[in-house]
Design an enzyme around this catalytic site. Structure first.
Site, PDB file in Angstrom:
ATOM      1  N   ASP A   1      44.275  32.829  42.513  1.00 28.84           N
ATOM      2  CA  ASP A   1      44.110  33.067  43.947  1.00 28.84           C
ATOM      3  C   ASP A   1      42.678  32.696  44.353  1.00 28.84           C
ATOM      4  OD1 ASP A   1      44.597  34.369  46.594  1.00 28.84           O
ATOM      5  OD2 ASP A   1      43.201  35.860  45.801  1.00 28.84           O
TER       6      ASP A   1
ATOM      7  N   ASP B   1      44.030  39.389  43.269  1.00 26.74           N
ATOM      8  CA  ASP B   1      43.255  40.597  43.583  1.00 26.74           C
ATOM      9  C   ASP B   1      44.027  41.561  44.465  1.00 26.74           C
ATOM     10  OD1 ASP B   1      42.933  38.551  45.732  1.00 26.74           O
ATOM     11  OD2 ASP B   1      41.780  40.152  46.678  1.00 26.74           O
TER      12      ASP B   1
ATOM     13  N   ASP C   1      40.685  33.640  47.890  1.00 21.82           N
ATOM     14  CA  ASP C   1      39.900  34.654  48.590  1.00 21.82           C
ATOM     15  C   ASP C   1      39.991  36.005  47.891  1.00 21.82           C
ATOM     16  OD1 ASP C   1      39.153  33.186  51.232  1.00 21.82           O
ATOM     17  OD2 ASP C   1      41.300  32.840  51.019  1.00 21.82           O
TER      18      ASP C   1
END
Length: 225
Positions: free
Chosen positions: A12, A175, A14
């Protein structure tokens, strides 16, 4: 858990590779000023990111993670945000500590690495290039590459197909709960970072396979050559 060697590692953007909130918060607040509305600040924006800039704009307008703004207001606000973000994609953003070391370790062990994000390609590619990350990735799947975004599994399965790797032999690093849901639905293994954006919730509540504080910990879980 025992160390394993996935066929490829999908990461991922961001909140995992890059802290992009400073730029996003700047754009949100400048947009709000142009609309004659109260600024929201970086702390609020940290809880709203992860589902693409359209959803971020909606959340900023209503000052909440849930709900929808008036469509007329959204139609006015969204083009303002896009114009601002086009000029402020990477100026204030930074790569998290440990990311470069972790990726370079994986590459040195022969791992294939790809990137997946809900951010549109027009913003994803410049951000990755500006921060010196773009050339690490064999494939970059952006928020507008597929018909669906995470938490739908489609972008992950698309990446696996592009690289010719079976989903059960792939690893997703993210995240947020969106990353965990997408990985589980796609049949990927999933590791999550403690420091990212998860709408104020502890990522451990979503039971990823591994939780890490830094990418340098990858060597504790992945096989070396």
């Amino acid at each position: 858990m025992e160390k394993f060697k996935p066929g490829f590692v999908l990461i991922d953007l961001d909140g995992t590779l890059i802290d992009s909130v400073p730029d996003l918060a700047y754009c949100v607040d400048e947009m709000m000023k142009q609309l004659g509305m109260p600024v929201r600040g970086e702390d609020a924006v940290r809880n709203w990111v992860g589902n693409g800039v359209q959803r971020l704009t909606e959340r900023a307008l209503i000052n909440s993670v849930d709900g929808m703004p008036d469509q007329e207001l959204m139609d006015k606000a969204y083009p303002i945000f896009l114009e601002l973000y086009k000029e402020n994609t990477s100026q204030r953003s930074c790569v998290y500590d440990g990311v470069i070391e972790g990726i370079e370790w994986m590459k040195a062990q022969g791992y294939r690495v790809a990137c997946v994000t809900n951010k549109a390609e027009a913003f994803t590619v410049p951000l990755l290039k500006d921060k010196g990350l773009y050339d690490y990735f064999e494939v970059v799947v952006s928020g507008d590459t597929c018909a669906e975004k995470k938490p739908h599994p489609m972008p992950l399965l698309f990446a696996a197909e592009q690289l010719g790797v079976e989903p059960e032999n792939a690893l997703m690093i993210g995240d947020s709960r969106s990353d965990v849901k997408a990985a589980r639905a796609a049949g990927f293994h999933v590791f999550c970072m403690t420091y990212g954006y998860n709408h104020g919730e502890d990522i451990r509540d979503y039971n990823p396979d591994v939780v890490m504080d830094s990418f340098v910990e990858l060597k504790d879980y992945l096989e070396a050559k």
